[in-house]
Design an enzyme around this catalytic site. Structure first.
Site, PDB file in Angstrom:
ATOM      1  N   THR A 282      -9.922  -4.970  -0.773  1.00  0.00           N
ATOM      2  CA  THR A 282      -9.036  -5.563  -1.780  1.00  0.00           C
ATOM      3  C   THR A 282      -8.531  -6.926  -1.302  1.00  0.00           C
ATOM      4  OG1 THR A 282      -8.322  -3.320  -2.322  1.00  0.00           O
ATOM      5  CG2 THR A 282      -7.063  -5.102  -3.283  1.00  0.00           C
TER       6      THR A 282
ATOM      7  N   LYS B 231       4.826  -5.413  -6.435  1.00  0.00           N
ATOM      8  CA  LYS B 231       4.161  -4.236  -7.001  1.00  0.00           C
ATOM      9  C   LYS B 231       3.813  -3.236  -5.901  1.00  0.00           C
ATOM     10  CE  LYS B 231      -0.244  -3.350  -7.659  1.00  0.00           C
ATOM     11  NZ  LYS B 231      -0.329  -1.895  -7.497  1.00  0.00           N
ATOM     12  N   PRO B 232       4.376  -2.020  -5.979  1.00  0.00           N
ATOM     13  CA  PRO B 232       3.975  -0.978  -5.020  1.00  0.00           C
ATOM     14  C   PRO B 232       2.648  -0.348  -5.422  1.00  0.00           C
ATOM     15  CG  PRO B 232       5.666  -0.128  -6.499  1.00  0.00           C
ATOM     16  CD  PRO B 232       5.436  -1.565  -6.906  1.00  0.00           C
ATOM     17  N   SER B 233       2.095   0.457  -4.516  1.00  0.00           N
ATOM     18  CA  SER B 233       0.858   1.184  -4.799  1.00  0.00           C
ATOM     19  C   SER B 233       1.085   2.189  -5.932  1.00  0.00           C
ATOM     20  CB  SER B 233       0.403   1.935  -3.546  1.00  0.00           C
ATOM     21  OG  SER B 233      -0.536   2.925  -3.881  1.00  0.00           O
TER      22      SER B 233
ATOM     23  N   CYS C  41      -2.064   1.333   9.552  1.00  0.00           N
ATOM     24  CA  CYS C  41      -3.084   0.293   9.741  1.00  0.00           C
ATOM     25  C   CYS C  41      -3.402   0.122  11.211  1.00  0.00           C
ATOM     26  CB  CYS C  41      -2.600  -1.012   9.129  1.00  0.00           C
ATOM     27  SG  CYS C  41      -0.958  -1.472   9.679  1.00  0.00           S
TER      28      CYS C  41
ATOM     29  N   GLU D 261      -2.390  -8.695   5.219  1.00  0.00           N
ATOM     30  CA  GLU D 261      -2.285  -7.695   6.297  1.00  0.00           C
ATOM     31  C   GLU D 261      -3.243  -6.577   5.924  1.00  0.00           C
ATOM     32  OE1 GLU D 261      -0.859  -7.951   9.025  1.00  0.00           O
ATOM     33  OE2 GLU D 261       0.923  -9.196   8.861  1.00  0.00           O
TER      34      GLU D 261
ATOM     35  N   SER E  11      -6.182  -2.798   1.901  1.00  0.00           N
ATOM     36  CA  SER E  11      -7.494  -2.680   2.535  1.00  0.00           C
ATOM     37  C   SER E  11      -8.204  -4.037   2.616  1.00  0.00           C
ATOM     38  CB  SER E  11      -8.352  -1.710   1.728  1.00  0.00           C
ATOM     39  OG  SER E  11      -8.562  -2.237   0.436  1.00  0.00           O
TER      40      SER E  11
ATOM     41  N   PRO F  42       0.817  -1.221   0.000  1.00  0.00           N
ATOM     42  CA  PRO F  42       0.000   0.000   0.000  1.00  0.00           C
ATOM     43  C   PRO F  42       0.851   1.271   0.000  1.00  0.00           C
ATOM     44  CG  PRO F  42       0.221  -0.766   2.241  1.00  0.00           C
ATOM     45  CD  PRO F  42       1.108  -1.656   1.382  1.00  0.00           C
ATOM     46  N   TRP F  43       0.204   2.430   0.169  1.00  0.00           N
ATOM     47  CA  TRP F  43       0.892   3.711   0.009  1.00  0.00           C
ATOM     48  C   TRP F  43       1.301   4.376   1.313  1.00  0.00           C
ATOM     49  CZ3 TRP F  43      -2.214   6.861   2.728  1.00  0.00           C
ATOM     50  CH2 TRP F  43      -3.590   6.631   2.712  1.00  0.00           C
ATOM     51  N   ASN F  44       0.945   3.801   2.468  1.00  0.00           N
ATOM     52  CA  ASN F  44       1.231   4.539   3.713  1.00  0.00           C
ATOM     53  C   ASN F  44       2.676   4.381   4.189  1.00  0.00           C
ATOM     54  OD1 ASN F  44       0.668   1.872   4.339  1.00  0.00           O
ATOM     55  ND2 ASN F  44      -0.255   2.350   6.310  1.00  0.00           N
TER      56      ASN F  44
ATOM     57  N   GLU G 237       3.166 -11.335   9.793  1.00  0.00           N
ATOM     58  CA  GLU G 237       4.487 -10.997   9.268  1.00  0.00           C
ATOM     59  C   GLU G 237       5.424 -10.811  10.457  1.00  0.00           C
ATOM     60  OE1 GLU G 237       3.296  -7.655   6.447  1.00  0.00           O
ATOM     61  OE2 GLU G 237       4.246  -9.062   5.065  1.00  0.00           O
TER      62      GLU G 237
HETATM   63  P1  NAD Z   1      -5.647  -0.896  -1.336  1.00  0.00           P
HETATM   64  O1  NAD Z   1      -6.263  -2.174  -0.919  1.00  0.00           O
HETATM   65  O2  NAD Z   1      -6.469   0.066  -2.097  1.00  0.00           O
HETATM   66  O3  NAD Z   1      -4.351  -1.151  -2.227  1.00  0.00           O
HETATM   67  C1  NAD Z   1      -3.268  -1.923  -1.766  1.00  0.00           C
HETATM   68  C2  NAD Z   1      -2.535  -2.492  -2.964  1.00  0.00           C
HETATM   69  O4  NAD Z   1      -3.380  -3.424  -3.639  1.00  0.00           O
HETATM   70  C3  NAD Z   1      -2.139  -1.459  -4.012  1.00  0.00           C
HETATM   71  O5  NAD Z   1      -0.841  -1.788  -4.491  1.00  0.00           O
HETATM   72  C4  NAD Z   1      -3.188  -1.646  -5.093  1.00  0.00           C
HETATM   73  O6  NAD Z   1      -2.776  -1.237  -6.382  1.00  0.00           O
HETATM   74  C5  NAD Z   1      -3.395  -3.145  -5.034  1.00  0.00           C
HETATM   75  N1  NAD Z   1      -4.669  -3.628  -5.584  1.00  0.00           N
HETATM   76  C6  NAD Z   1      -5.825  -2.944  -5.765  1.00  0.00           C
HETATM   77  N2  NAD Z   1      -6.774  -3.751  -6.273  1.00  0.00           N
HETATM   78  C7  NAD Z   1      -6.225  -4.975  -6.398  1.00  0.00           C
HETATM   79  C8  NAD Z   1      -6.722  -6.243  -6.823  1.00  0.00           C
HETATM   80  N3  NAD Z   1      -7.981  -6.419  -7.226  1.00  0.00           N
HETATM   81  N4  NAD Z   1      -5.879  -7.304  -6.771  1.00  0.00           N
HETATM   82  C9  NAD Z   1      -4.622  -7.169  -6.329  1.00  0.00           C
HETATM   83  N5  NAD Z   1      -4.092  -5.990  -5.930  1.00  0.00           N
HETATM   84  C10 NAD Z   1      -4.886  -4.903  -5.953  1.00  0.00           C
HETATM   85  O7  NAD Z   1      -5.071  -0.242   0.007  1.00  0.00           O
HETATM   86  P2  NAD Z   1      -4.378   1.174   0.189  1.00  0.00           P
HETATM   87  O8  NAD Z   1      -5.432   2.223   0.088  1.00  0.00           O
HETATM   88  O9  NAD Z   1      -3.179   1.260  -0.679  1.00  0.00           O
HETATM   89  O10 NAD Z   1      -3.839   1.068   1.691  1.00  0.00           O
HETATM   90  C11 NAD Z   1      -4.581   1.443   2.802  1.00  0.00           C
HETATM   91  C12 NAD Z   1      -5.146   0.208   3.507  1.00  0.00           C
HETATM   92  O11 NAD Z   1      -4.081  -0.700   3.816  1.00  0.00           O
HETATM   93  C13 NAD Z   1      -5.770   0.555   4.837  1.00  0.00           C
HETATM   94  O12 NAD Z   1      -6.966  -0.189   5.002  1.00  0.00           O
HETATM   95  C14 NAD Z   1      -4.739   0.089   5.855  1.00  0.00           C
HETATM   96  O13 NAD Z   1      -5.253  -0.203   7.128  1.00  0.00           O
HETATM   97  C15 NAD Z   1      -4.183  -1.114   5.175  1.00  0.00           C
HETATM   98  N6  NAD Z   1      -2.857  -1.456   5.704  1.00  0.00           N
HETATM   99  C16 NAD Z   1      -2.699  -2.599   6.446  1.00  0.00           C
HETATM  100  C17 NAD Z   1      -1.457  -2.901   7.013  1.00  0.00           C
HETATM  101  C18 NAD Z   1      -1.247  -4.139   7.852  1.00  0.00           C
HETATM  102  O14 NAD Z   1      -0.098  -4.531   8.025  1.00  0.00           O
HETATM  103  N7  NAD Z   1      -2.279  -4.773   8.381  1.00  0.00           N
HETATM  104  C19 NAD Z   1      -0.377  -2.047   6.806  1.00  0.00           C
HETATM  105  C20 NAD Z   1      -0.572  -0.901   6.049  1.00  0.00           C
HETATM  106  C21 NAD Z   1      -1.822  -0.607   5.490  1.00  0.00           C
END
Ligand code: NAD
Length: 481
Positions: free
Chosen positions: A222, A167-169, A274, A240, A219, A142-144, A448
């Site tokens: 996803t 793959k990064p965000s 998160c 995660e 998220s 993700p992007w955080n 993890e």
């Molecule tokens: P997101 O789910 O929108 O995207 C995460 C990644 O998944 C991106 O790289 C995105 O391009 C990719 N993606 C999107 N659709 C997909 C699909 N259908 N198949 C496979 N990959 C796909 O999340 P975000 O907005 O980038 O991140 C924020 C979320 O991440 C928040 O809910 C946060 O709580 C969570 N998060 C969790 C943890 C943890 O360790 N539990 C850590 C950091 C962030």
């Protein structure tokens, strides 16, 4: 404009298409990132599969590589950190800390001992449980915390003997692309492939037949799509996912003594963590004092571009997230909440939002029930601790939580009643490479970090050597007369 390339088979892979990357402090495009095609993704998968054949063989060589990778990352803190600030928005000091964290994770796994697991050693048999690598891992981030979360996957996956396509965000691709460019000199070709593109590229990765495991951070929404995509091929999964962490304050503390810890646990990285505190439950007797103490800190904290050394909080990372925080805060205010600090966007370019403390609201309000993932914190009064715990647990989320109390034993007992993967006492978001991290319920699958995270990148193989001399055992001997 600086150029960024994907890494496929140890080399730069040029793309026909690119996509824009914005600086969240201005809302302006400052770079272009390569857009991976399906053909290039197939090439990345193929090169990872090919590299796996040799990479899995020599653990000492892998440890050596991890150490050299840590050296490269630690030696590039300023370059990678300032790129991270440009694309993510966080203050430079935090960005440097994140790059340092990536190096720490590499060093930790380079040195993590893997003791032999011998479960029988006698005249009948020698039986050992061995951890074998899985093959190619598809990793999605993700992007955080783009960099450190990538290395939460890269370091253990590589130590175990796997190879990766990562793959990064699309909001924060550049620091990951750049670190992979740097690591080309220390890693054999194909061991770490980094591709960039939109959400669709993530879906192509999880559908692809080559990876044997998907390691995903993002998220819940996803994560569920990833689980569905992985199911027909029975790909191994670590998910995660999102959190809605409660902080439960006990009645034996005074407000000032816990205000800094709770404010830090909620607002670090502008709330885009998160496992940040996302709702606080406070006894009625100290409610007004704690609300006031949190509001004081929210009003005092310096918000500004990450490049300004005085900034403690940067902008929200991207427009959709900015809109979401705006919507949830407006919804709370429309439903009777009181903004004791902040309450809306800041009047300046970019995605800046006032650090916001919301009082006089309860469960059933969207910002309490959903994950806001931004700089706005609801504070909820409670009369009865059992009731507060019930409300804290009445959710599909279960990432982490914390309990704040003067009596540590009592606080630890209460923390044990939270239904979540990490239960902190008098702290929050305290993470370390040796501490497993994962979520209960919809917040995740698997963990993890530590040896537990490493195990997630392996299959268990039992190697059973018979010493009976007959080849028979108590089961098979019954069919031989
Ligand atoms: P997101 O789910 O929108 O995207 C995460 C990644 O998944 C991106 O790289 C995105 O391009 C990719 N993606 C999107 N659709 C997909 C699909 N259908 N198949 C496979 N990959 C796909 O999340 P975000 O907005 O980038 O991140 C924020 C979320 O991440 C928040 O809910 C946060 O709580 C969570 N998060 C969790 C943890 C943890 O360790 N539990 C850590 C950091 C962030």
């Amino acid at each position: 404009m600086a150029e960024y390339s994907m890494t496929i088979g140890g080399e730069a892979a040029a793309t026909e298409a690119t996509f824009a990357v914005l600086d969240p402090a201005t809302g302006e495009v400052f770079a272009e990132a390569p857009e991976c095609s399906r053909v290039q993704l197939a090439a990345a998968m193929e090169s990872a599969a090919k590299a796996y054949r040799d990479w899995k063989v020599d653990e000492e060589a892998r440890r050596d590589c991890l150490r050299r990778m840590a050296g490269v990352v630690m030696g590039s803190i300023e370059e990678l950190g300032s790129l991270l600030t440009s694309e993510q928005g966080k203050p430079l000091a935090d960005a440097y800390g994140e790059v340092f964290g990536a190096g720490m994770w590499l060093q930790y796994y380079a040195d993590l001992e893997r003791p032999r697991e011998i479960i029988q050693d006698d005249t009948e048999a020698f039986v050992e449980v061995v951890r074998r690598p899985l093959g190619v891992v598809a990793a999605i981030t993700p992007w955080n915390f783009p960099l450190v979360l990538a290395f939460w996957k890269i370091a253990p996956a590589l130590l175990a003997g796997n190879t990766l396509v990562l793959k990064p965000s699309p909001f924060t691709p550049l620091s990951t692309l750049r670190v992979a460019e740097m690591l080309r000199e220390v890693l054999p070709a194909g061991v770490l492939n980094v591709v960039s593109g939109g959400d669709e590229l993530g879906a192509w990765m999880t559908d692809h037949p080559v990876p044997r495991k998907v390691s995903f951070t993002g998220s819940i929404e996803t994560g569920k799509k990833v689980a569905l995509a992985a199911a027909p091929d029975l790909k191994r999964l670590t998910l995660e996912l999102g959190g809605n962490d409660p902080a439960v304050v006990l009645d034996d503390v005074d407000a000032q003594s816990v205000a800094n810890g709770i404010f830090g646990g909620a607002f670090t990285n502008n709330g885009q963590v998160c496992s940040a505190i996302k709702r606080v439950y406070v006894p009625e007797g100290i409610y007004d004092d704690l609300v006031e103490a949190l509001a004081e800190r929210a009003k005092a904290v310096k918000v500004g571009p990450g490049t300004d050394p005085d900034s403690k909080l940067g902008p929200i990372n991207n427009a959709p997230q900015f809109e979401r925080v705006k919507e949830l805060v407006a919804d709370a205010l429309a439903n009777g909440a009181r903004a004791v600090a902040g309450g809306g966007p800041m009047e300046r370019p970019g995605y800046f939002f006032e650090p916001t403390i919301l009082a006089d609201l309860s469960d059933g309000t969207r910002i309490v029930d959903e994950e806001q993932f931004g700089p706005a914190l609801p504070v909820i009064a409670y009369r009865d601790l059992d009731d507060a715990l019930e409300r804290a647990n009445a959710t599909h989320f279960g990432l982490s939580g914390s309990v704040w109390g003067a009596d540590e034993e009592r606080a630890a007992d209460v923390a044990g009643r939270l239904e979540c993967g990490t239960a902190w006492v008098n702290t929050h978001v305290s993470l370390a490479p040796n501490q497993p991290f994962g979520g209960f319920k919809w917040s995740g699958l698997g963990v993890e970090n530590g040896p537990w995270g490493l195990a997630g990148f392996t299959e268990i193989q039992v190697v059973h050597r018979s010493r009976s001399g007959t080849g028979l055992n108590p089961v098979t001997s019954t069919v031989v007369s």
